[in-house]
Design a protein around this motif. Structure first.
Motif, mmCIF file in Angstrom:
data_model
loop_
_atom_site.group_PDB
_atom_site.id
_atom_site.type_symbol
_atom_site.label_atom_id
_atom_site.label_comp_id
_atom_site.label_asym_id
_atom_site.label_seq_id
_atom_site.Cartn_x
_atom_site.Cartn_y
_atom_site.Cartn_z
ATOM 1 N N GLY A 173 0.817 -1.197 0.000
ATOM 2 C CA GLY A 173 0.000 0.000 0.000
ATOM 3 C C GLY A 173 0.854 1.252 0.000
ATOM 4 N N ILE A 174 0.222 2.382 -0.319
ATOM 5 C CA ILE A 174 0.896 3.674 -0.323
ATOM 6 C C ILE A 174 0.891 4.260 1.087
ATOM 7 C CG2 ILE A 174 0.792 6.040 -1.232
ATOM 8 C CD1 ILE A 174 1.693 3.960 -3.263
ATOM 9 N N ASN A 175 1.985 4.899 1.439
ATOM 10 C CA ASN A 175 2.105 5.554 2.729
ATOM 11 C C ASN A 175 1.195 6.781 2.772
ATOM 12 O OD1 ASN A 175 2.898 6.741 5.112
ATOM 13 N ND2 ASN A 175 4.937 7.338 4.385
ATOM 14 N N PRO A 176 0.176 6.827 3.619
ATOM 15 C CA PRO A 176 -0.730 7.986 3.648
ATOM 16 C C PRO A 176 -0.041 9.265 4.105
ATOM 17 C CG PRO A 176 -1.192 6.496 5.478
ATOM 18 C CD PRO A 176 -0.204 5.796 4.604
ATOM 19 N N ALA A 177 1.137 9.154 4.690
ATOM 20 C CA ALA A 177 1.868 10.346 5.127
ATOM 21 C C ALA A 177 2.592 11.041 3.984
ATOM 22 C CB ALA A 177 2.866 9.969 6.225
ATOM 23 N N ASN A 178 2.589 10.432 2.784
ATOM 24 C CA ASN A 178 3.190 11.073 1.608
ATOM 25 C C ASN A 178 2.044 11.466 0.671
ATOM 26 O OD1 ASN A 178 4.462 11.631 -0.911
ATOM 27 N ND2 ASN A 178 6.244 10.418 -0.293
ATOM 28 N N PRO A 179 1.561 12.708 0.759
ATOM 29 C CA PRO A 179 0.355 13.084 0.006
ATOM 30 C C PRO A 179 0.552 13.054 -1.508
ATOM 31 C CG PRO A 179 1.322 15.000 1.086
ATOM 32 C CD PRO A 179 2.024 13.799 1.626
ATOM 33 N N TRP A 180 1.750 13.360 -2.013
ATOM 34 C CA TRP A 180 1.986 13.288 -3.453
ATOM 35 C C TRP A 180 1.857 11.852 -3.942
ATOM 36 C CZ3 TRP A 180 2.005 15.356 -8.034
ATOM 37 C CH2 TRP A 180 2.808 14.864 -9.060
ATOM 38 N N ALA A 181 2.421 10.910 -3.221
ATOM 39 C CA ALA A 181 2.308 9.499 -3.598
ATOM 40 C C ALA A 181 0.846 9.071 -3.603
ATOM 41 C CB ALA A 181 3.125 8.634 -2.640
ATOM 42 N N ARG A 182 0.103 9.539 -2.617
ATOM 43 C CA ARG A 182 -1.319 9.161 -2.525
ATOM 44 C C ARG A 182 -2.117 9.735 -3.694
ATOM 45 N NH1 ARG A 182 -5.193 11.896 0.127
ATOM 46 N NH2 ARG A 182 -3.622 13.130 1.227
ATOM 47 N N PHE A 183 -1.852 11.003 -4.053
ATOM 48 C CA PHE A 183 -2.563 11.624 -5.180
ATOM 49 C C PHE A 183 -2.249 10.897 -6.488
ATOM 50 C CE2 PHE A 183 -2.105 14.734 -8.728
ATOM 51 C CZ PHE A 183 -3.462 14.883 -9.007
ATOM 52 N N VAL A 184 -0.981 10.601 -6.721
ATOM 53 C CA VAL A 184 -0.605 9.907 -7.955
ATOM 54 C C VAL A 184 -1.302 8.550 -8.031
ATOM 55 C CG1 VAL A 184 1.311 8.870 -9.227
ATOM 56 C CG2 VAL A 184 1.595 11.123 -8.165
ATOM 57 N N GLU A 185 -1.319 7.823 -6.925
ATOM 58 C CA GLU A 185 -1.982 6.515 -6.931
ATOM 59 C C GLU A 185 -3.470 6.660 -7.232
ATOM 60 O OE1 GLU A 185 -2.219 2.622 -4.064
ATOM 61 O OE2 GLU A 185 -2.905 4.533 -3.244
ATOM 62 N N GLU A 186 -4.123 7.652 -6.629
ATOM 63 C CA GLU A 186 -5.547 7.871 -6.896
ATOM 64 C C GLU A 186 -5.783 8.124 -8.383
ATOM 65 O OE1 GLU A 186 -8.299 7.956 -4.983
ATOM 66 O OE2 GLU A 186 -7.423 7.608 -3.007
ATOM 67 N N ALA A 187 -4.942 8.966 -8.997
ATOM 68 C CA ALA A 187 -5.117 9.308 -10.411
ATOM 69 C C ALA A 187 -4.918 8.086 -11.306
ATOM 70 C CB ALA A 187 -4.152 10.418 -10.797
ATOM 71 N N VAL A 188 -3.851 7.336 -11.063
ATOM 72 C CA VAL A 188 -3.542 6.211 -11.935
ATOM 73 C C VAL A 188 -4.570 5.102 -11.778
ATOM 74 C CG1 VAL A 188 -1.815 4.471 -12.533
ATOM 75 C CG2 VAL A 188 -1.091 6.778 -11.938
ATOM 76 N N ASN A 189 -4.952 4.797 -10.566
ATOM 77 C CA ASN A 189 -5.943 3.738 -10.365
ATOM 78 C C ASN A 189 -7.308 4.119 -10.917
ATOM 79 O OD1 ASN A 189 -4.368 1.738 -9.228
ATOM 80 N ND2 ASN A 189 -4.639 2.493 -7.139
ATOM 81 N N ARG A 190 -7.526 5.405 -11.081
ATOM 82 C CA ARG A 190 -8.804 5.831 -11.667
ATOM 83 C C ARG A 190 -8.786 5.739 -13.193
ATOM 84 N NH1 ARG A 190 -13.050 7.908 -9.407
ATOM 85 N NH2 ARG A 190 -14.647 8.867 -10.726
ATOM 86 N N TYR A 191 -7.676 6.171 -13.805
ATOM 87 C CA TYR A 191 -7.678 6.368 -15.259
ATOM 88 C C TYR A 191 -6.927 5.315 -16.064
ATOM 89 C CZ TYR A 191 -9.776 10.844 -14.190
ATOM 90 O OH TYR A 191 -10.639 11.823 -13.737
ATOM 91 N N ARG A 192 -6.179 4.432 -15.437
ATOM 92 C CA ARG A 192 -5.501 3.386 -16.197
ATOM 93 C C ARG A 192 -6.540 2.435 -16.796
ATOM 94 N NH1 ARG A 192 -5.753 -1.402 -13.480
ATOM 95 N NH2 ARG A 192 -6.161 -1.310 -11.237
ATOM 96 N N PRO A 193 -6.159 1.694 -17.858
ATOM 97 C CA PRO A 193 -7.070 0.668 -18.371
ATOM 98 C C PRO A 193 -7.461 -0.306 -17.262
ATOM 99 C CG PRO A 193 -5.258 1.020 -19.890
ATOM 100 C CD PRO A 193 -4.925 1.790 -18.655
ATOM 101 N N GLY A 194 -8.748 -0.527 -17.105
ATOM 102 C CA GLY A 194 -9.236 -1.373 -16.027
ATOM 103 C C GLY A 194 -9.446 -0.630 -14.730
ATOM 104 N N GLY A 195 -9.198 0.713 -14.728
ATOM 105 C CA GLY A 195 -9.366 1.502 -13.526
ATOM 106 C C GLY A 195 -10.811 1.836 -13.247
ATOM 107 N N SER A 196 -11.044 2.531 -12.153
ATOM 108 C CA SER A 196 -12.406 2.754 -11.682
ATOM 109 C C SER A 196 -13.229 3.646 -12.606
ATOM 110 C CB SER A 196 -12.372 3.358 -10.271
ATOM 111 O OG SER A 196 -11.666 4.582 -10.274
ATOM 112 N N ALA A 197 -12.586 4.495 -13.435
ATOM 113 C CA ALA A 197 -13.337 5.376 -14.334
ATOM 114 C C ALA A 197 -13.687 4.711 -15.656
ATOM 115 C CB ALA A 197 -12.555 6.655 -14.594
ATOM 116 N N GLY A 198 -13.121 3.536 -15.916
ATOM 117 C CA GLY A 198 -13.386 2.858 -17.177
ATOM 118 C C GLY A 198 -12.742 3.543 -18.367
#
Length: 624
Positions: A173-198
């Motif tokens: 998992g991503i360290n929640p204490a690193n906000p940049w890492a958390r934001f990048v993970e949110e973006a990629v998991n949303r928009y990558r193929p198979g991600g939550s945004a489709g």
């Protein structure tokens, strides 16, 4: 004009709320196709902050753009600490994909919740060179002389992963204490193929112009940390993603590039994780030769790292217009007239490809608000098309400029081509491309100075077609083995106080390569039994694919003596007294045209003087 503010006005529009929401009821697109370095993109076709409708997206697609450089402003997405608002971004990217326009996602702009009060030195490594680097590294100043500007996120030096390390591994998992890492993970998991945004985003650019204080008020080493965090997070979520460092402006902090490369090399994880980038990125404006100069600068900085062969994406390039209904009167510093903007498109391709740069993104599709966000002319006019009638900045008729046609033709004729050769003769620049699928040679020609001239191009077919930036064409027949193309001089020469330089209006000459290579041979006796064979082969139409040296002893069969030869060279050999030796040079070009039957070009009988036979027609080799 202050080019460093290009993103500022787009960012301000977001803050001021100039946004329209595109409908999300679009057909889902399939997975993205690979992006080739010869492809084209556009900047700011669409965005969450200023969604402009399907007609605008279609203009980009009709122009031939493969990708939209699409900003994901963190400060507009994490609207409360830990709460992300993606709906407008979902709709805009979905609208792009519905019309076949792919996304280069640009991650930038620190959320207000994570602005640091200070800029601590990052912990990017132990200071030892990466394991693949043996030589000592020079000491470069790790500084950014910025009093103000976009600040890097706080807690950037916190471990990336929840186990307290920077080492990725399946299931971490991503360290929640690193906000940049958390934001990048949110973006990629949303928009990558198979991600939550489709959706299907596979390309990520990390920040914009970090070598300018306006966008990055910290150091090259701190940016290296930002890039490392993003790279490792993105690859953990989508191993097939492409991660590109933020496009560099090459002015402001001129030590930034070298400082960035040094910081990456010194990280002990860099050798294992590809230097934390899949491709470099560069920006170039107004002076068309920057495409070659800046791309070569990046490659020089990467020399000796093992990363020098990575792609160099051009994620911004262009020149604003003067002298039309939107721009100020000509001449004007850093701008070009309408013909100059169109000429820039083609010449930018040539200079960039000579340094093996690409893909190339043009800034931008429409004028939008430019550097000054004016509501009426004179204003910045970077666009291939003027603004639509409802735009808040300089509304107009969505009128395509000549550059739109030039871009459209560039996107039609330059993808999937190879650079063959280039030269300059009597002020005429010639850059030859070859398109294997059609077996066409495509040569760009233009005047480098302000005088007119004639381009002379050796023919490789019985007919060619000359095409102008406006799409007009003329079928041509060579005279005495060459085409002659009249060329106008440049109206955008370098002058005091201006950064603009663009050659004269170019033409593209297209012909299907039908001529085989040309070859020549020479023999020289070294001793009673030793001799030297010198050869040269040339092909100006599609390049040499194979060169081989054939030999006949007395009246025997011709034999392939040496194969896979370079275009020119020599070799020494020893023969047997009392025998006659004949030699022929055969070659095949990229279009499949070949010299297939050995015909003696030189011969010698050992103990006698070598005899030179009539050679086949020889054209001088060009710079390759």
């Amino acid at each position: 004009m202050r080019p460093e503010r290009r993103f500022e006005q787009f960012f301000l529009l977001a803050l001021l709320g100039f946004s329209l929401l595109l409908s999300s009821g679009q057909t889902q697109a399939g997975p993205p196709l690979p992006i080739d370095p010869t492809d084209f993109g556009l900047v700011f076709v669409n965005s969450a902050e200023e969604a402009r409708g399907t007609a605008r997206i279609q203009r980009a697609v009709s122009a031939g753009a493969r990708m939209d450089r699409f900003p994901l402003y963190w400060n507009n997405i994490e609207i409360q600490r830990g709460r992300f608002e993606w709906s407008r971004h979902d709709a805009a990217i979905r609208a792009n994909e519905a019309q076949g326009l792919e996304t280069l996602a640009l991650l930038l702009s620190t959320s207000a919740y994570y602005y640091p009060s200070t800029h601590p030195a990052p912990n990017v490594g132990s200071g030892r060179p990466a394991s693949s680097i043996a030589e000592p590294l020079p000491s470069l100043p790790d500084r950014q002389p910025c009093a103000e500007g976009m600040r890097p996120p706080g807690a950037l030096n916190e471990p990336i992963f929840a186990d307290g390390t920077d080492r990725p591994a399946p299931g971490k998992g991503i360290n929640p204490a690193n906000p940049w890492a958390r934001f990048v993970e949110e973006a990629v998991n949303r928009y990558r193929p198979g991600g939550s945004a489709g959706l299907n985003v596979r390309h990520w650019e990390i920040w914009n112009e970090p070598d300018l204080c306006h966008f990055w008020s910290s150091t090259p080493r701190q940016y290296a940390r930002l890039l490392k965090v993003a790279y490792l997070v993105i690859k953990q979520a989508d191993p097939q993603a492409t991660v590109i460092w933020g496009g560099l402006a090459h002015y402001g902090n001129r030590d930034f590039l070298e400082g960035l490369v040094q910081a990456l090399r010194e990280d002990p994880m860099a050798a294992t994780y590809n230097g934390f980038f899949d491709a470099a990125a560069s920006h170039q404006y107004s002076d068309v030769t920057q495409g070659q100069v800046y791309t070569q600068r990046v490659r020089r900085a990467l020399t000796g790292t093992g990363w020098e062969n990575k792609a160099v994406w051009i994620t911004e390039s262009g020149v604003p217009v003067c002298g039309d209904a939107i721009g100020p009167p000509c001449p004007d510093a850093h701008r070009a007239n309408s013909e100059g903007q169109a000429a820039y498109i083609w010449q930018n391709v040539a200079y960039t490809r000579l340094a093996n740069g690409g893909p190339i993104f043009h800034f931008q599709l429409h004028d939008d608000c430019g550097n000054e966000a004016r509501s009426a002319p004179p204003a910045d006019a970077f666009g291939l098309v003027s603004n639509e009638g409802d735009h808040p900045c300089v509304p107009h008729r969505a009128q395509p400029r000549l550059a739109y046609s030039a871009y459209q033709l560039a996107a039609r004729y330059f993808p999937q081509t190879q650079v063959l050769w280039d030269d300059t003769q009597e002020g005429v620049r010639r850059v030859a491309f070859y398109h294997p699928a059609t077996r066409e040679r495509r040569i760009l020609v233009w005047m480098t100075g302000d005088s007119s001239g004639i381009a002379r191009v050796p023919a490789t077919a019985a007919q060619g077609r000359r095409i102008g930036v406006d799409g007009s064409y003329q079928d041509m027949t060579p005279v005495n083995g060459e085409y002659q193309i009249p060329l106008p001089g440049s109206t955008n020469m370098r002058r005091s106080g201006s950064a603009t330089y663009i050659g004269g209006l170019p033409y593209l000459l297209i012909e299907r390569d039908a001529q085989p290579p040309t070859t020549t041979l020479a023999l020289k006796t070294l001793s009673e039994l030793e001799f030297e064979v010198t050869w040269q082969a040339s092909d100006l139409g599609s390049g040499l694919l194979d060169v081989s040296l054939w030999m006949q002893i007395d009246d025997g069969k011709w034999q392939r003596w040496l194969g896979d030869l370079p275009a020119e060279g020599d070799t020494a050999a020893e023969g047997t007294a009392g025998h006659r030796y004949r030699f022929a040079l055969l070659a095949t070009d990229g279009a499949g045209n070949a010299l297939t039957t050995p015909i003696a070009q030189a011969e010698l009988s050992l103990g006698a003087k070598p005899r030179q036979l009539p050679n086949r027609l020889y054209l001088p080799l060009m710079d390759r």
